[in-house]
Scaffold this active site. Sequence first.
Site, PDB file in Angstrom:
ATOM      1  N   PRO A  20      35.238  21.238  20.283  1.00 37.56           N
ATOM      2  CA  PRO A  20      35.734  22.572  19.923  1.00 37.56           C
ATOM      3  C   PRO A  20      35.400  23.009  18.513  1.00 37.56           C
ATOM      4  O   PRO A  20      35.425  22.195  17.583  1.00 37.56           O
ATOM      5  CB  PRO A  20      37.253  22.444  20.095  1.00 37.56           C
ATOM      6  N   ASN A  21      35.071  24.287  18.426  1.00 37.07           N
ATOM      7  CA  ASN A  21      34.801  24.996  17.161  1.00 37.07           C
ATOM      8  C   ASN A  21      33.463  24.628  16.523  1.00 37.07           C
ATOM      9  O   ASN A  21      33.071  25.224  15.527  1.00 37.07           O
ATOM     10  CB  ASN A  21      35.946  24.778  16.142  1.00 37.07           C
ATOM     11  N   ARG A  28      31.607  28.723   9.982  1.00 38.60           N
ATOM     12  CA  ARG A  28      32.964  28.195   9.845  1.00 38.60           C
ATOM     13  C   ARG A  28      33.091  27.360   8.567  1.00 38.60           C
ATOM     14  O   ARG A  28      32.264  26.463   8.348  1.00 38.60           O
ATOM     15  CB  ARG A  28      33.168  27.287  11.070  1.00 38.60           C
ATOM     16  N   TYR A  33      31.679  22.345   6.243  1.00 40.88           N
ATOM     17  CA  TYR A  33      30.754  22.034   7.341  1.00 40.88           C
ATOM     18  C   TYR A  33      29.318  22.488   7.103  1.00 40.88           C
ATOM     19  O   TYR A  33      28.446  22.236   7.948  1.00 40.88           O
ATOM     20  CB  TYR A  33      31.291  22.653   8.641  1.00 40.88           C
ATOM     21  N   ASN A  82      30.657  14.373  18.625  1.00 44.77           N
ATOM     22  CA  ASN A  82      31.610  14.920  17.659  1.00 44.77           C
ATOM     23  C   ASN A  82      32.655  15.671  18.475  1.00 44.77           C
ATOM     24  O   ASN A  82      32.412  16.784  18.951  1.00 44.77           O
ATOM     25  CB  ASN A  82      30.922  15.859  16.663  1.00 44.77           C
ATOM     26  N   ALA A  85      38.470  18.485  16.843  1.00 49.17           N
ATOM     27  CA  ALA A  85      39.903  18.180  16.739  1.00 49.17           C
ATOM     28  C   ALA A  85      40.414  17.323  17.902  1.00 49.17           C
ATOM     29  O   ALA A  85      41.445  16.643  17.768  1.00 49.17           O
ATOM     30  CB  ALA A  85      40.707  19.474  16.649  1.00 49.17           C
ATOM     31  N   GLU A 106      30.606   7.890  17.638  1.00 45.25           N
ATOM     32  CA  GLU A 106      31.467   8.997  17.178  1.00 45.25           C
ATOM     33  C   GLU A 106      30.946   9.495  15.841  1.00 45.25           C
ATOM     34  O   GLU A 106      30.645   8.688  14.948  1.00 45.25           O
ATOM     35  CB  GLU A 106      32.899   8.457  17.012  1.00 45.25           C
ATOM     36  N   HIS A 108      31.373  12.574  12.625  1.00 49.63           N
ATOM     37  CA  HIS A 108      32.052  13.705  11.993  1.00 49.63           C
ATOM     38  C   HIS A 108      31.221  14.164  10.815  1.00 49.63           C
ATOM     39  O   HIS A 108      30.651  13.330  10.087  1.00 49.63           O
ATOM     40  CB  HIS A 108      33.460  13.319  11.529  1.00 49.63           C
ATOM     41  N   ARG A 115      40.642  14.004   4.045  1.00 51.94           N
ATOM     42  CA  ARG A 115      41.253  15.291   4.377  1.00 51.94           C
ATOM     43  C   ARG A 115      42.722  15.102   4.795  1.00 51.94           C
ATOM     44  O   ARG A 115      43.320  14.070   4.495  1.00 51.94           O
ATOM     45  CB  ARG A 115      40.410  15.967   5.466  1.00 51.94           C
TER      46      ARG A 115
HETATM   47  C1  DQA Z   1      35.186  17.285  12.486  1.00 49.95           C
HETATM   48  C2  DQA Z   1      36.499  16.852  11.823  1.00 49.95           C
HETATM   49  C3  DQA Z   1      37.688  17.252  12.681  1.00 49.95           C
HETATM   50  O1  DQA Z   1      38.886  16.854  12.027  1.00 49.95           O
HETATM   51  C4  DQA Z   1      37.721  18.750  12.874  1.00 49.95           C
HETATM   52  O2  DQA Z   1      38.790  19.111  13.721  1.00 49.95           O
HETATM   53  C5  DQA Z   1      36.439  19.290  13.365  1.00 49.95           C
HETATM   54  C6  DQA Z   1      35.194  18.765  12.817  1.00 49.95           C
HETATM   55  C7  DQA Z   1      33.961  16.990  11.600  1.00 49.95           C
HETATM   56  O3  DQA Z   1      32.860  17.011  12.126  1.00 49.95           O
HETATM   57  O4  DQA Z   1      34.116  16.786  10.383  1.00 49.95           O
HETATM   58  O5  DQA Z   1      36.397  20.234  14.148  1.00 49.95           O
HETATM   59  O6  DQA Z   1      35.028  16.546  13.693  1.00 49.95           O
END
Ligand code: DQA
Length: 149
Positions: A20-21, A28, A33, A82, A85, A106, A108, A115
């Site tokens: 998501p996102n 964003r 990011y 990735n 959240a 995994e 990020h 954070r």
């Molecule tokens: C993320 C870190 C997560 O905490 C966050 O919700 C994201 C992006 C990252 O790539 O740093 O959406 O996965």
Amino acid sequence: MDFRIVKLKIMKKIHIINGPNLNLLGKREKSIYGESSFDTFYKELTFQFPQFELFYFQSNHEGLLLDYIHEHGFDADGFVLNAGAYTHTSIALADAISAVTTPVVEVHISNVHARESFRHNSTISRVCKGVILGFGLDSYTLALQSFLL
Ligand code: DQA
């Protein structure tokens, strides 16, 4: 008789899966990011890793991420995931990763440990092959490199 040697190059099938996102990368929270959209970055990756057959999937929906993992998780050679959240909340994703045979790295973009505390826990790390975080979009590059080892 004409014997030809046919050299079959079997390329590893690696899927990058964004949760998501992450469709909003480049728009964003740029200070966290970065400025690049994932589409632009993905094109660079396809040039950088000609040894892989790369696939890309993004969804904002947990169930669709599960369906994708189920569908490809018995024949792909690797997933770079990735989960956004959902990383911090989804037992269903952890169960899906455990259920399939494809190894999952995994990733990020940000260093989640630097954070908010709710980002410090991952439900999926335990069932992943490895975790790479905090290197910006290069986290994906490093994860792909791990499939060359
Ligand atoms: C993320 C870190 C997560 O905490 C966050 O919700 C994201 C992006 C990252 O790539 O740093 O959406 O996965």
